[in-house]
Design a protein around this motif. Structure first.
Motif, PDB file in Angstrom:
ATOM      1  N   THR A 118       0.810  -1.219   0.000  1.00  0.00           N
ATOM      2  CA  THR A 118       0.000   0.000   0.000  1.00  0.00           C
ATOM      3  C   THR A 118       0.842   1.268   0.000  1.00  0.00           C
ATOM      4  OG1 THR A 118      -0.130  -0.015   2.416  1.00  0.00           O
ATOM      5  CG2 THR A 118      -1.924  -1.119   1.206  1.00  0.00           C
ATOM      6  N   GLU A 119       2.129   1.117   0.340  1.00  0.00           N
ATOM      7  CA  GLU A 119       2.981   2.299   0.476  1.00  0.00           C
ATOM      8  C   GLU A 119       4.433   1.874   0.407  1.00  0.00           C
ATOM      9  OE1 GLU A 119       3.809   5.631   3.992  1.00  0.00           O
ATOM     10  OE2 GLU A 119       2.120   4.250   4.184  1.00  0.00           O
ATOM     11  N   MET A 121       8.097   3.278   1.869  1.00  0.00           N
ATOM     12  CA  MET A 121       8.735   4.256   2.750  1.00  0.00           C
ATOM     13  C   MET A 121      10.237   4.267   2.478  1.00  0.00           C
ATOM     14  SD  MET A 121       6.757   3.717   6.404  1.00  0.00           S
ATOM     15  CE  MET A 121       7.814   2.375   6.886  1.00  0.00           C
ATOM     16  N   TRP A 129       8.547  -1.671   2.299  1.00  0.00           N
ATOM     17  CA  TRP A 129       7.231  -1.784   1.668  1.00  0.00           C
ATOM     18  C   TRP A 129       6.199  -2.081   2.748  1.00  0.00           C
ATOM     19  CZ3 TRP A 129       8.983  -5.543  -2.777  1.00  0.00           C
ATOM     20  CH2 TRP A 129       9.828  -4.833  -3.656  1.00  0.00           C
ATOM     21  N   VAL A 130       5.156  -1.269   2.817  1.00  0.00           N
ATOM     22  CA  VAL A 130       4.062  -1.472   3.763  1.00  0.00           C
ATOM     23  C   VAL A 130       3.061  -2.399   3.079  1.00  0.00           C
ATOM     24  CG1 VAL A 130       2.236  -0.383   5.112  1.00  0.00           C
ATOM     25  CG2 VAL A 130       4.414   0.819   4.745  1.00  0.00           C
ATOM     26  N   GLN A 132      -0.457  -4.543   3.486  1.00  0.00           N
ATOM     27  CA  GLN A 132      -1.691  -4.664   4.262  1.00  0.00           C
ATOM     28  C   GLN A 132      -2.327  -6.013   3.959  1.00  0.00           C
ATOM     29  OE1 GLN A 132      -2.680  -2.130   6.491  1.00  0.00           O
ATOM     30  NE2 GLN A 132      -3.857  -3.859   7.211  1.00  0.00           N
ATOM     31  N   GLU A 136      -0.883  -5.155   9.295  1.00  0.00           N
ATOM     32  CA  GLU A 136       0.104  -4.421   8.503  1.00  0.00           C
ATOM     33  C   GLU A 136       1.496  -4.991   8.750  1.00  0.00           C
ATOM     34  OE1 GLU A 136      -0.004   0.065   7.731  1.00  0.00           O
ATOM     35  OE2 GLU A 136       1.530  -0.161   9.299  1.00  0.00           O
ATOM     36  N   TYR A 137       2.219  -5.216   7.665  1.00  0.00           N
ATOM     37  CA  TYR A 137       3.576  -5.741   7.727  1.00  0.00           C
ATOM     38  C   TYR A 137       4.525  -4.740   7.087  1.00  0.00           C
ATOM     39  CZ  TYR A 137       1.058 -10.137   8.409  1.00  0.00           C
ATOM     40  OH  TYR A 137       0.214 -11.108   8.869  1.00  0.00           O
ATOM     41  N   LEU A 138       5.717  -4.630   7.652  1.00  0.00           N
ATOM     42  CA  LEU A 138       6.762  -3.786   7.079  1.00  0.00           C
ATOM     43  C   LEU A 138       7.844  -4.700   6.516  1.00  0.00           C
ATOM     44  CD1 LEU A 138       6.997  -1.069   9.882  1.00  0.00           C
ATOM     45  CD2 LEU A 138       5.672  -1.003   7.764  1.00  0.00           C
TER      46      LEU A 138
END
Length: 166
Positions: A118-119, A121, A129-130, A132, A136-138
């Motif tokens: 989804t995003e 960073m 990478w975010v 969902q 939520e996982y990074l």
């Protein structure tokens, strides 16, 4: 096609400088003096030409031509910033991707769907990478974790390090 490049999160000083949280790749090219930025505010679009760009505490500080006072720009605070995509004219190296290509990809672990990106960073060392899914996982974009990226199928295959998905 318009691509989102950031969000106007606040003003900086009194001379019309804005603080932008970037959602974009290649910010050096995207925020160059002379580039056009489209600000979407309350379903209306306004176009501005970048007059200056600098980095300050993980934010991009921009000024626009013709804007010299905080009062001329403050009402747009909270707006999303866009640019016209120029058919991806920036030459990519191997294993480099445009954010717009990564966002929306489905992430798999051992052929099981984890979620969608989804995003992206920017952290300095590597992108994160975010994703969902059920939560939520990074996911760090590093060779040890990201094993295969298939932009054409909108699929990413990862091998998580111990504790990454906990």
């Amino acid at each position: 096609m318009k691509v989102e490049v950031g969000k106007f999160v606040n003003t900086h000083g009194i001379k019309g400088e804005i603080r932008v949280l970037s959602d974009s790749d290649f910010t050096d090219e995207r925020f160059q003096v002379g580039q056009q930025i489209i600000v979407k505010h309350k379903n209306e679009e306004q176009s501005f030409t970048i007059a200056s760009h600098r980095l300050h505490k993980n934010f991009h500080l921009l000024t626009f031509e013709g804007i010299h006072n905080i009062n001329d720009i403050e009402y747009l605070k909270g707006s999303k910033l866009f640019q016209e995509e120029d058919n991806k004219s920036i030459e990519l190296e191997e294993n480099e991707f445009y954010y717009a290509d990564i966002i929306g990809c489905t992430v798999y672990v051992n052929d099981e769907q984890l979620g969608k990106v989804t995003e992206v960073m920017e952290t300095g060392a590597n992108d994160v990478w975010v994703v969902q899914g059920d939560k939520e996982y990074l996911i760090p974009y590093i060779e040890d974790v990201v094993k295969k990226v298939q932009i054409e199928n909108k699929s990413i295959y990862i091998e998580p390090m111990e504790g990454l998905l906990d």
